[in-house]
Design a protein around this motif. Sequence first.
Motif, PDB file in Angstrom:
ATOM      1  N   GLY A  99       0.725  -1.081   0.241  1.00 47.69           N
ATOM      2  CA  GLY A  99      -0.174   0.123  -0.188  1.00 47.69           C
ATOM      3  C   GLY A  99       0.908   1.177   0.061  1.00 47.69           C
ATOM      4  N   THR A 100       1.909   1.600   0.596  1.00 48.17           N
ATOM      5  CA  THR A 100       3.104   2.000   0.572  1.00 48.17           C
ATOM      6  C   THR A 100       4.058   2.097   0.657  1.00 48.17           C
ATOM      7  OG1 THR A 100       3.251   1.735   2.757  1.00 48.17           O
ATOM      8  CG2 THR A 100       1.406   3.676   2.248  1.00 48.17           C
ATOM      9  N   ASN A 129      -1.177  -6.782  -1.323  1.00 44.46           N
ATOM     10  CA  ASN A 129      -1.602  -6.770   0.166  1.00 44.46           C
ATOM     11  C   ASN A 129      -1.126  -6.010   0.931  1.00 44.46           C
ATOM     12  OD1 ASN A 129      -0.482  -8.327   2.651  1.00 44.46           O
ATOM     13  ND2 ASN A 129      -1.920  -8.491   2.285  1.00 44.46           N
ATOM     14  N   CYS A 157      -4.867  -9.253   3.805  1.00 44.01           N
ATOM     15  CA  CYS A 157      -4.642  -9.811   5.509  1.00 44.01           C
ATOM     16  C   CYS A 157      -3.626  -9.044   5.916  1.00 44.01           C
ATOM     17  CB  CYS A 157      -4.610 -11.318   4.005  1.00 44.01           C
ATOM     18  SG  CYS A 157      -2.898 -11.390   3.636  1.00 44.01           S
ATOM     19  N   ASP A 158      -3.308  -9.559   7.464  1.00 48.87           N
ATOM     20  CA  ASP A 158      -2.757  -9.592   8.006  1.00 48.87           C
ATOM     21  C   ASP A 158      -1.827 -11.193   7.388  1.00 48.87           C
ATOM     22  OD1 ASP A 158       0.214 -10.136  10.022  1.00 48.87           O
ATOM     23  OD2 ASP A 158      -1.829  -8.996  12.154  1.00 48.87           O
ATOM     24  N   SER A 165       1.225 -11.666   9.418  1.00 52.30           N
ATOM     25  CA  SER A 165       1.007 -13.017  10.452  1.00 52.30           C
ATOM     26  C   SER A 165       0.048 -14.080  10.998  1.00 52.30           C
ATOM     27  CB  SER A 165       1.675 -12.162  11.706  1.00 52.30           C
ATOM     28  OG  SER A 165       0.276 -11.639  11.956  1.00 52.30           O
ATOM     29  N   ASN A 204       7.481  -8.045   1.682  1.00 48.65           N
ATOM     30  CA  ASN A 204       7.998  -6.750   2.077  1.00 48.65           C
ATOM     31  C   ASN A 204       7.136  -5.976   3.168  1.00 48.65           C
ATOM     32  OD1 ASN A 204       8.653  -3.574   0.924  1.00 48.65           O
ATOM     33  ND2 ASN A 204       6.545  -3.456   1.082  1.00 48.65           N
ATOM     34  N   ALA A 205       5.925  -6.304   3.501  1.00 48.05           N
ATOM     35  CA  ALA A 205       5.431  -5.931   5.214  1.00 48.05           C
ATOM     36  C   ALA A 205       6.037  -5.977   6.153  1.00 48.05           C
ATOM     37  CB  ALA A 205       3.924  -6.724   4.901  1.00 48.05           C
ATOM     38  N   ILE A 231       7.238  -3.496   9.926  1.00 50.54           N
ATOM     39  CA  ILE A 231       6.713  -2.438  10.681  1.00 50.54           C
ATOM     40  C   ILE A 231       8.152  -2.772  11.596  1.00 50.54           C
ATOM     41  CG2 ILE A 231       4.985  -3.381  10.912  1.00 50.54           C
ATOM     42  CD1 ILE A 231       4.710  -4.760  13.690  1.00 50.54           C
ATOM     43  N   LYS A 235      14.606  -9.393  10.448  1.00 52.52           N
ATOM     44  CA  LYS A 235      15.243  -8.889   9.245  1.00 52.52           C
ATOM     45  C   LYS A 235      16.907 -10.619   8.948  1.00 52.52           C
ATOM     46  CE  LYS A 235      13.188  -6.015   7.705  1.00 52.52           C
ATOM     47  NZ  LYS A 235      12.061  -6.163   6.735  1.00 52.52           N
ATOM     48  N   THR A 259      17.647   0.510   1.061  1.00 48.10           N
ATOM     49  CA  THR A 259      17.316   1.222   2.164  1.00 48.10           C
ATOM     50  C   THR A 259      16.705   2.764   1.315  1.00 48.10           C
ATOM     51  OG1 THR A 259      18.868   3.406   3.628  1.00 48.10           O
ATOM     52  CG2 THR A 259      19.936   1.975   1.464  1.00 48.10           C
ATOM     53  N   THR A 294      11.334   6.430   3.478  1.00 49.61           N
ATOM     54  CA  THR A 294       9.594   6.064   3.855  1.00 49.61           C
ATOM     55  C   THR A 294       8.998   6.372   4.410  1.00 49.61           C
ATOM     56  OG1 THR A 294      10.112   4.196   5.143  1.00 49.61           O
ATOM     57  CG2 THR A 294       9.997   3.756   2.174  1.00 49.61           C
ATOM     58  N   ARG A 295       8.184   6.138   4.870  1.00 52.76           N
ATOM     59  CA  ARG A 295       7.817   6.397   6.565  1.00 52.76           C
ATOM     60  C   ARG A 295       8.360   5.529   7.433  1.00 52.76           C
ATOM     61  NH1 ARG A 295       1.952   3.806   7.458  1.00 52.76           N
ATOM     62  NH2 ARG A 295       2.906   1.089   7.870  1.00 52.76           N
ATOM     63  N   MET A 296       9.212   4.527   6.910  1.00 55.35           N
ATOM     64  CA  MET A 296      10.018   4.230   7.839  1.00 55.35           C
ATOM     65  C   MET A 296      10.924   4.891   8.855  1.00 55.35           C
ATOM     66  SD  MET A 296      10.585   0.106   7.749  1.00 55.35           S
ATOM     67  CE  MET A 296       9.161  -0.849   8.196  1.00 55.35           C
ATOM     68  N   THR A 297      11.996   5.178   7.344  1.00 56.42           N
ATOM     69  CA  THR A 297      12.672   6.450   7.309  1.00 56.42           C
ATOM     70  C   THR A 297      12.911   8.015   7.711  1.00 56.42           C
ATOM     71  OG1 THR A 297      13.238   5.591   5.482  1.00 56.42           O
ATOM     72  CG2 THR A 297      14.115   4.334   7.295  1.00 56.42           C
TER      73      THR A 297
HETATM   74  P1  NAD Z   1       6.234   1.475   5.027  1.00 55.63           P
HETATM   75  O1  NAD Z   1       5.901   1.402   6.481  1.00 55.63           O
HETATM   76  O2  NAD Z   1       6.084   2.258   4.361  1.00 55.63           O
HETATM   77  O3  NAD Z   1       5.433  -0.014   4.746  1.00 55.63           O
HETATM   78  C1  NAD Z   1       5.336  -1.123   4.705  1.00 55.63           C
HETATM   79  C2  NAD Z   1       3.828  -1.834   5.184  1.00 55.63           C
HETATM   80  O4  NAD Z   1       3.470  -2.734   5.089  1.00 55.63           O
HETATM   81  C3  NAD Z   1       3.016  -0.581   5.072  1.00 55.63           C
HETATM   82  O5  NAD Z   1       1.841  -0.189   3.907  1.00 55.63           O
HETATM   83  C4  NAD Z   1       1.584  -1.403   6.703  1.00 55.63           C
HETATM   84  O6  NAD Z   1       0.990  -1.475   6.125  1.00 55.63           O
HETATM   85  C5  NAD Z   1       2.338  -2.968   5.549  1.00 55.63           C
HETATM   86  N1  NAD Z   1       1.970  -3.677   6.742  1.00 55.63           N
HETATM   87  C6  NAD Z   1       2.612  -3.921   7.501  1.00 55.63           C
HETATM   88  N2  NAD Z   1       2.236  -5.152   8.848  1.00 55.63           N
HETATM   89  C7  NAD Z   1       1.148  -6.264   7.621  1.00 55.63           C
HETATM   90  C8  NAD Z   1       1.153  -7.313   7.848  1.00 55.63           C
HETATM   91  N3  NAD Z   1       1.299  -7.540   9.196  1.00 55.63           N
HETATM   92  N4  NAD Z   1       0.227  -7.893   6.942  1.00 55.63           N
HETATM   93  C9  NAD Z   1       0.654  -6.591   5.497  1.00 55.63           C
HETATM   94  N5  NAD Z   1       1.270  -5.742   5.843  1.00 55.63           N
HETATM   95  C10 NAD Z   1       1.324  -5.468   6.596  1.00 55.63           C
HETATM   96  O7  NAD Z   1       7.507   0.982   4.966  1.00 55.63           O
HETATM   97  P2  NAD Z   1       8.560   0.438   3.855  1.00 55.63           P
HETATM   98  O8  NAD Z   1      10.113   1.224   4.630  1.00 55.63           O
HETATM   99  O9  NAD Z   1       8.302   0.707   2.648  1.00 55.63           O
HETATM  100  O10 NAD Z   1       9.117  -0.990   4.394  1.00 55.63           O
HETATM  101  C11 NAD Z   1       8.966  -2.027   3.186  1.00 55.63           C
HETATM  102  C12 NAD Z   1      10.232  -3.077   3.900  1.00 55.63           C
HETATM  103  O11 NAD Z   1      11.502  -2.839   3.658  1.00 55.63           O
HETATM  104  C13 NAD Z   1       9.990  -3.574   5.390  1.00 55.63           C
HETATM  105  O12 NAD Z   1       9.950  -5.312   5.259  1.00 55.63           O
HETATM  106  C14 NAD Z   1      10.996  -2.605   5.840  1.00 55.63           C
HETATM  107  O13 NAD Z   1      11.082  -4.160   7.205  1.00 55.63           O
HETATM  108  C15 NAD Z   1      11.751  -2.870   4.570  1.00 55.63           C
HETATM  109  N6  NAD Z   1      13.377  -2.241   4.938  1.00 55.63           N
HETATM  110  C16 NAD Z   1      12.505  -1.124   4.815  1.00 55.63           C
HETATM  111  C17 NAD Z   1      13.653   0.042   4.467  1.00 55.63           C
HETATM  112  C18 NAD Z   1      14.232   1.359   4.673  1.00 55.63           C
HETATM  113  O14 NAD Z   1      14.978   2.064   4.541  1.00 55.63           O
HETATM  114  N7  NAD Z   1      12.769   1.856   4.177  1.00 55.63           N
HETATM  115  C19 NAD Z   1      15.655  -0.486   4.898  1.00 55.63           C
HETATM  116  C20 NAD Z   1      15.693  -1.782   5.523  1.00 55.63           C
HETATM  117  C21 NAD Z   1      14.884  -2.573   5.231  1.00 55.63           C
END
Ligand code: NAD
Length: 308
Positions: free
Chosen positions: A17-18, A38, A73-74, A76, A101-102, A104, A170, A197, A200-203
């Motif tokens: 979604g994001t 998803n 779906c979740d 997990s 990819n999902a 948190i 990870k 890396t 995104t909202r994560m970082t």
């Molecule tokens: P994000 O928060 O933008 O996106 C994560 C998405 O996962 C969200 O849309 C969220 O609703 C969904 N999600 C979370 N829990 C879920 C669940 N239980 N079931 C289904 N959907 C779920 O994060 P992002 O930065 O796009 O990260 C994507 C992946 O990359 C993640 O696994 C993250 O750990 C990994 N990652 C990101 C970075 C980074 O720099 N952004 C670095 C290393 C790893």
Amino acid sequence: MSEITFKDRVAIVTGAGTGLGRSHALGLAARGAKVVVNDLGVGRDGVGASSEAADAVVAEIKAAGGEAMSHGCDVSDEAGVKDMVAQAMDAWGRVDIAVNNAGILRDKTFAKMEMSDFRKVVDVHLIGSANVAHACWPIMREQKYGRIVFTSSASGIYGNFGQANYGAAKAAMLGLMNVLHIEGARDNIRVNTLAPTAATRMTEELLPPEAAELLAPELITPGLLYLVSEDAPSKVILGAGAGSFAQTRVYETEGITLLDSDNTPEAVAAQFADVSDNQTQEELADAFSQTKKYALNAAKARGLKLGW
Ligand code: NAD
């Protein structure tokens, strides 16, 4: 170099979604894949639920002439994941690609971390990825075609303060990849890991704006698309960000062999420079290669011959 296409391929992208997942889903769809988008629609800490973001990505794919469906779906939740895979099969009759990819975050120092937050992060990243791979596995075996990517992180590969739960989850992606790579090989299932890396909202709080501008998620997706393509490698850990792509590998040094009265902690300490000598390091193909190597070293030192 032939063009990479996903025509007639069906892909599931979790957390699409994001952020990175959205970019991957759009990238797959733009090259012809039918995509299950998803997303549970949670906050960065895994709290909440909404179908809005996934539906918006589906609408975006359809508006561009592609095919997609959402599933909330979740990851997990094993039953929810099975339902998602069943819906993909009902609609399109196959599942070729699974992009796990999902994710948190529940960051805290280990001293302050509740085990419930440790478990939750492991549940989403590790159990979630295993659920998706497990539900797709029999389909991919039957098809004699499958491409699976797990999403790791430098936090798991190299370590990061305040992320014991996330780093452990990870790093577990590598273990899952290593075994599925071996078990999937005979059925043309290739399994890789992405270590991205991105801004995104994560970082968002970690990155100064000028760095964030360089770290767009869209710059990572070409690497992901290669990892799930027809000619994909397998068992690759691909670092990606800001246009850089690099491979992480695990090596073992040649090491030393200490037998009989030499097999002491003092001898290990005294020869630790030799134990650690990176001039002799090599990649081992599987776990048994290590057993074989050590047994052969011992046999050689004792003048014995093994059948290996
Ligand atoms: P994000 O928060 O933008 O996106 C994560 C998405 O996962 C969200 O849309 C969220 O609703 C969904 N999600 C979370 N829990 C879920 C669940 N239980 N079931 C289904 N959907 C779920 O994060 P992002 O930065 O796009 O990260 C994507 C992946 O990359 C993640 O696994 C993250 O750990 C990994 N990652 C990101 C970075 C980074 O720099 N952004 C670095 C290393 C790893």
